[in-house]
Design a protein around this motif. Structure first.
Motif, mmCIF file in Angstrom:
data_model
loop_
_atom_site.group_PDB
_atom_site.id
_atom_site.type_symbol
_atom_site.label_atom_id
_atom_site.label_comp_id
_atom_site.label_asym_id
_atom_site.label_seq_id
_atom_site.Cartn_x
_atom_site.Cartn_y
_atom_site.Cartn_z
ATOM 1 N N LEU A 206 0.829 -1.206 0.000
ATOM 2 C CA LEU A 206 0.000 0.000 0.000
ATOM 3 C C LEU A 206 0.862 1.255 0.000
ATOM 4 C CD1 LEU A 206 -2.874 -0.913 2.492
ATOM 5 C CD2 LEU A 206 -3.066 -0.528 0.030
ATOM 6 N N THR A 207 1.975 1.181 0.701
ATOM 7 C CA THR A 207 2.873 2.335 0.777
ATOM 8 C C THR A 207 3.431 2.694 -0.590
ATOM 9 O OG1 THR A 207 3.493 1.874 3.075
ATOM 10 C CG2 THR A 207 5.015 3.199 1.780
ATOM 11 N N ILE A 208 3.889 1.702 -1.338
ATOM 12 C CA ILE A 208 4.469 2.007 -2.650
ATOM 13 C C ILE A 208 3.407 2.541 -3.603
ATOM 14 C CG2 ILE A 208 4.207 -0.345 -3.556
ATOM 15 C CD1 ILE A 208 7.106 2.092 -4.263
ATOM 16 N N VAL A 209 2.185 2.015 -3.523
ATOM 17 C CA VAL A 209 1.098 2.526 -4.380
ATOM 18 C C VAL A 209 0.797 3.990 -4.042
ATOM 19 C CG1 VAL A 209 -1.366 2.325 -4.902
ATOM 20 C CG2 VAL A 209 0.059 0.266 -4.779
ATOM 21 N N LEU A 210 0.700 4.293 -2.751
ATOM 22 C CA LEU A 210 0.405 5.668 -2.336
ATOM 23 C C LEU A 210 1.552 6.614 -2.676
ATOM 24 C CD1 LEU A 210 -1.308 4.993 1.120
ATOM 25 C CD2 LEU A 210 -2.390 5.879 -0.961
ATOM 26 N N LEU A 211 2.775 6.137 -2.562
ATOM 27 C CA LEU A 211 3.920 6.982 -2.910
ATOM 28 C C LEU A 211 3.897 7.353 -4.392
ATOM 29 C CD1 LEU A 211 6.792 5.296 -0.849
ATOM 30 C CD2 LEU A 211 5.963 7.639 -0.596
ATOM 31 N N ILE A 212 3.592 6.380 -5.238
ATOM 32 C CA ILE A 212 3.512 6.665 -6.673
ATOM 33 C C ILE A 212 2.388 7.665 -6.955
ATOM 34 C CG2 ILE A 212 3.002 5.661 -8.931
ATOM 35 C CD1 ILE A 212 4.332 3.078 -7.931
ATOM 36 N N TRP A 213 1.280 7.507 -6.245
ATOM 37 C CA TRP A 213 0.148 8.420 -6.443
ATOM 38 C C TRP A 213 0.505 9.846 -6.000
ATOM 39 C CZ3 TRP A 213 -4.324 9.301 -2.652
ATOM 40 C CH2 TRP A 213 -5.296 10.114 -3.233
ATOM 41 N N SER A 217 5.241 9.703 -9.775
ATOM 42 C CA SER A 217 6.424 9.188 -10.452
ATOM 43 C C SER A 217 6.893 7.936 -9.725
ATOM 44 C CB SER A 217 7.545 10.230 -10.452
ATOM 45 O OG SER A 217 8.779 9.639 -10.767
ATOM 46 N N ALA A 218 7.009 6.832 -10.452
ATOM 47 C CA ALA A 218 7.508 5.605 -9.844
ATOM 48 C C ALA A 218 8.962 5.764 -9.430
ATOM 49 C CB ALA A 218 7.364 4.437 -10.820
ATOM 50 N N VAL A 219 9.723 6.556 -10.201
ATOM 51 C CA VAL A 219 11.134 6.783 -9.865
ATOM 52 C C VAL A 219 11.241 7.554 -8.555
ATOM 53 C CG1 VAL A 219 13.288 7.862 -10.610
ATOM 54 C CG2 VAL A 219 11.819 6.716 -12.280
ATOM 55 N N ALA A 220 10.440 8.611 -8.426
ATOM 56 C CA ALA A 220 10.462 9.387 -7.186
ATOM 57 C C ALA A 220 9.986 8.551 -6.004
ATOM 58 C CB ALA A 220 9.588 10.635 -7.335
ATOM 59 N N ALA A 221 8.967 7.729 -6.224
ATOM 60 C CA ALA A 221 8.425 6.892 -5.148
ATOM 61 C C ALA A 221 9.440 5.878 -4.651
ATOM 62 C CB ALA A 221 7.165 6.181 -5.631
ATOM 63 N N ALA A 222 10.381 5.496 -5.531
ATOM 64 C CA ALA A 222 11.376 4.501 -5.136
ATOM 65 C C ALA A 222 12.280 5.018 -4.021
ATOM 66 C CB ALA A 222 12.222 4.099 -6.345
ATOM 67 N N ILE A 223 12.492 6.344 -3.948
ATOM 68 C CA ILE A 223 13.430 6.892 -2.958
ATOM 69 C C ILE A 223 12.923 6.682 -1.534
ATOM 70 C CG2 ILE A 223 14.539 9.010 -2.124
ATOM 71 C CD1 ILE A 223 14.657 9.944 -5.019
ATOM 72 N N PRO A 224 11.714 7.162 -1.168
ATOM 73 C CA PRO A 224 11.241 6.894 0.201
ATOM 74 C C PRO A 224 11.012 5.413 0.467
ATOM 75 C CG PRO A 224 9.536 7.996 -1.092
ATOM 76 C CD PRO A 224 10.786 8.053 -1.891
ATOM 77 N N ILE A 259 7.845 2.886 13.599
ATOM 78 C CA ILE A 259 8.352 4.258 13.730
ATOM 79 C C ILE A 259 9.483 4.496 12.739
ATOM 80 C CG2 ILE A 259 9.583 5.848 15.261
ATOM 81 C CD1 ILE A 259 8.059 4.633 17.591
ATOM 82 N N GLY A 260 10.410 3.540 12.648
ATOM 83 C CA GLY A 260 11.524 3.702 11.722
ATOM 84 C C GLY A 260 11.060 3.819 10.283
ATOM 85 N N LEU A 261 10.133 2.955 9.885
ATOM 86 C CA LEU A 261 9.601 2.996 8.521
ATOM 87 C C LEU A 261 8.863 4.305 8.268
ATOM 88 C CD1 LEU A 261 8.964 1.597 5.822
ATOM 89 C CD2 LEU A 261 7.011 0.507 6.954
ATOM 90 N N ALA A 262 8.017 4.703 9.226
ATOM 91 C CA ALA A 262 7.210 5.915 9.053
ATOM 92 C C ALA A 262 8.084 7.163 8.952
ATOM 93 C CB ALA A 262 6.225 6.049 10.214
ATOM 94 N N LEU A 263 9.064 7.295 9.850
ATOM 95 C CA LEU A 263 9.909 8.489 9.840
ATOM 96 C C LEU A 263 10.798 8.539 8.599
ATOM 97 C CD1 LEU A 263 11.015 8.872 13.573
ATOM 98 C CD2 LEU A 263 9.280 10.162 12.329
ATOM 99 N N ALA A 264 11.337 7.386 8.199
ATOM 100 C CA ALA A 264 12.194 7.369 7.012
ATOM 101 C C ALA A 264 11.417 7.853 5.788
ATOM 102 C CB ALA A 264 12.743 5.965 6.787
ATOM 103 N N ILE A 265 10.191 7.380 5.619
ATOM 104 C CA ILE A 265 9.363 7.814 4.496
ATOM 105 C C ILE A 265 8.956 9.276 4.659
ATOM 106 C CG2 ILE A 265 7.118 7.470 3.382
ATOM 107 C CD1 ILE A 265 7.436 4.485 3.888
#
Length: 743
Positions: A206-213, A217-224, A259-265
């Motif tokens: 779900l995170t990767i789908v929301l990041l792309i949305w 950009s799938a490329v930009a979403a790959a960073i977080p 927490i680690g996952l949330a803050l990193a993103i």
């Protein structure tokens, strides 16, 4: 401190030096491939270390080591050989628990347990006839074997599970189940590990789908996303390293990983958003990256500090559980900051314009954005917009006044697990509660002279409501009368003695606490100081420790957060506003949780309402949610301050700074909040009630903070205060300018 801007748009101090944050991130910008290679190697090493973390985590730590129940347990273990956790085996037979088949099987198991070196003591329906009334169900079909498993909270749960495996199952018409505190803690640990894998399986896709949305950009979403995966691996490795120095709760798996996952993103999104903004303003890639890291990176470091401050608040509590989570959480926050200042700029430097093509061509002027228009609508009618939201938050927070604290028991687990099934059997089909035993330890100044006083004391204790029997050096008393022999192990030979009180009350219930109060009120023999032990006393000690530490934690968090926000904004008013709104939103969140999970509304969302809230949960939720809420406050306040300091500082400039700050940071804050809530809702799928409450509570707190508070209350209050938002005592301004963290 005076600052200027160089030809690239980067801030430098009066001596021409780049700020500390720029010097820190320079290697990632100048040599990004080397940084990525080093991070990749670290990722592999962390994966190896992290895979060993789960096996080293503990299940306990809910009661302080210097509490009364803990000291009583130590005396019982050292002086009387009564150590370990309870393991309860139920033998159910259609032919009756006292029929020939059940009797033969029960005697065999009890005998084997008594000779097992992992067991300190074992009593059963079939070997202790004087206890038969407490060890058989009302319908006569279930008999109990109650064993004390050797070891502490780190080793006893695993031993209890291993012992239970030898006897569980159905054979010859007899079905055996296993429960008790040892099994509860063992199954809690296993369920928590299972739930973590499930949460990640739900949250990551779900995170990767929301990041792309959000990033378009799938490329930009790959960073977080890559940063988040690195955070999970790094967090697991950090948990393993922490266990080398101190006990760490199994709940750290879910909490700190989330927490680690949330803050990193979260931090990745902030930096990407700032980088895109600078590119849109005409900067070249290197200039944009330097400025994004200089301004966004500083906000990340500052935000991480506020989260860390909130987590430090858990160190003010006496329980190992909370202290271990504080240490693990601080390590994870530091990891998130490091990844944001190294991995993110390195990925941006390598990927470059590929993350920006489509979004930038479609970007609209900031004053035409939805969030800008919302802020302006609120500013035109601040009171009208704020009052309904305030009323809603206050209404949601009202149930918090009915908060009752207690210890977790088997009811935090799903009904499919052994220990939960046994707990339900004990509560539903037995008159007495095998887990409700109360221990009293004391020293007799004159053993023989005081046996008469001890007899009177035991007699008086046995008359307390729902007490079934009191056994000790003076005999066994029932209903105030001598009914059986003395306990041969009731004294230690040096004047030490202990009483065992058999109770019919659930030790975790309100009745259990009322009975404990009544037992403590019984007059003690002259010259004797008693220590109470058992689950009811553990429950009381846990709640008392939370109540004792909470004021100190709140003072620490409020004071240090106020100082940091003061240095960020140079204002006395804005930090106070942030604290008030944060506490208001947190009280609303927790009030809703009390209404659902403690009081049982909405079906407890699939959990069993016990009438109390696990004592450590309010602290954990307060510290974590407060830090995450301040995370967003820092993002917005940094942009408000940046816009304000570029203006003529009029009332209109105040409104404009707020509207522009919300418009430019609000989209990132909203996106980050939604992503965080997905991660926390993954935790809420847990079968363990505590994890479900925590996951839902954090998700609600984050969403409420990013919407109702940041989009409505913040612009409304800042509009009402006008230029007074930026007030500070005149004499303090030179000091604030010198110590400012906003440059």
């Amino acid at each position: 401190m005076e600052n200027n801007v160089d030809d690239h748009g980067a801030v430098r101090d009066s001596r021409g030096r780049a700020p500390m944050i720029t010097r820190l991130i320079t290697p990632a910008i100048r040599a990004p491939k080397l940084v990525l290679a080093l991070v990749g190697i670290a990722f592999l090493l962390c994966g190896v270390l992290g895979s060993q973390a789960a096996a080293r985590l503990t299940n306990g730590g809910f009661v302080a080591s210097d509490s009364e129940s803990a000291m009583a347990a130590d005396i019982l273990a050292q002086n009387f050989g009564m150590s370990g956790m309870q393991l309860v085996l139920t033998l159910e037979s259609d032919g009756g628990a006292q029929g020939p088949a059940a009797t033969a099987r029960g005697k065999d198991i009890a005998t084997r347990l008594k000779s097992d070196n992992r067991v300190v003591k074992a009593v059963s329906l079939w070997t202790e006839p004087q206890l038969s009334s407490t060890l058989i169900s009302r319908d006569g079909k279930i008999g109990l074997i109650v064993a004390s498993v050797r070891g502490d909270e780190n080793t006893a749960p695993a031993a209890a599970a291993d012992i239970a495996k030898e006897y569980l199952g159905s054979r010859d018409g007899i079905t055996i189940h296993a429960g008790g505190q040892g099994m509860v803690w063992s199954e809690t640990g296993k369920q928590t590990q299972h739930d973590l894998a499930l949460a990640e399986a739900i949250a990551l896709p779900l995170t990767i789908v929301l990041l792309i949305w959000f990033l378009r950009s799938a490329v930009a979403a790959a960073i977080p996303f890559i940063t988040g995966i690195a955070a999970i691996a790094g967090t697991s490795a950090l948990l393993y390293l922490v266990t080398l120095f101190m006990d760490l709760s199994v709940f750290a798996l879910n909490i700190t990983t989330a927490i680690g996952l949330a803050l990193a993103i979260d931090y990745s999104l902030l930096i990407i958003g700032r980088y895109r903004e600078e590119i849109a303003n005409g900067r070249d890639r290197e200039q944009a990256l330097i400025l994004a890291m200089q301004r966004g990176g500083r906000a990340v470091a500052f935000s991480g500090t506020t989260v860390g401050i909130a987590l430090i608040g858990m160190l003010f509590f006496p329980t190992t559980f909370l202290r271990s989570l504080a240490v693990a959480g601080l390590a994870v926050v530091a990891l998130s900051i490091v990844l944001s200042l190294t991995l993110v700029p390195a990925l941006l430097a390598v990927l470059g314009e590929r993350i920006n093509r489509k979004p930038l061509r479609e970007a609209r002027p900031v004053r035409e954005s939805f969030l800008y228009r919302v802020a302006r609508v609120v500013q035109r009618r601040p009171a009208l917009c704020a009052l309904p939201v305030l009323a809603l938050l206050i209404m949601l927070g009202l149930p918090i006044f009915g908060l009752k604290l207690g210890m977790p028991d088997d009811r935090v687990l799903p009904t499919s697990l052994e220990s939960r099934q046994v707990g339900d059997l004990l509560r539903e089909r037995f008159d007495d509660n095998a887990t409700g035993t109360v221990h009293i330890v004391f020293q007799l100044p004159n053993r023989y002279a005081q046996l008469g006083d001890l007899s009177a004391y035991s007699s008086a204790l046995s008359q307390v409501s729902e007490v079934k029997a009191v056994t000790g050096p003076a005999g066994t008393y029932v209903g105030g009368k001598l009914a059986g022999p003395a306990d041969p192990a009731g004294t230690d030979g040096d004047g030490g003695a202990h009483l065992t009180i058999t109770s019919g009350v659930d030790p975790y219930s309100t009745g259990g606490q009322q009975q404990l109060t009544a037992l403590r009120a019984v007059a003690q023999p002259a010259g004797v100081t008693t220590l109470f032990g058992g689950l009811a006393q553990q429950n009381a000690d846990s709640a008392a420790g939370i109540k004792e530490g909470f004021p100190r934690a709140v003072i620490w968090i409020a004071l240090t957060t106020f100082i940091l926000l003061l240095l960020l904004a140079g204002s006395v008013v804005l930090p106070l506003k942030a604290l008030v709104l944060n506490i208001l939103s947190l009280s609303a969140t927790f009030g809703a949780l009390v209404w659902i999970f403690q009081d049982g509304h909405l079906g407890g969302l699939g959990t069993l309402a016990t009438g109390y809230t696990i004592a450590t949960l309010p602290v954990l939720l307060f510290c974590v949610a407060f830090g995450l809420s301040m995370d967003y406050e820092v993002f917005l306040l940094a942009r408000f301050t940046e816009e304000w300091e570029r203006s003529d500082k009029t009332r209109a400039d105040n409104d404009n700074a707020v509207a522009l700050g919300i418009a430019r940071s609000g989209r990132i804050v909203t996106a980050a909040a939604l992503l965080m809530s997905v991660i926390f809702l993954g935790i809420a799928t847990s079968g363990v009630t505590m994890n479900r409450m925590l996951g839902l509570g954090l998700a609600v707190a984050v969403l409420m903070d990013a919407t109702l508070v940041r989009m409505v209350l913040v612009p409304a209050f800042m509009r009402l205060m006008g230029t007074a938002n930026w007030w500070a005592p005149a004499r303090s301004r030179p000091l604030l300018e010198k110590a400012a963290l906003r440059d």
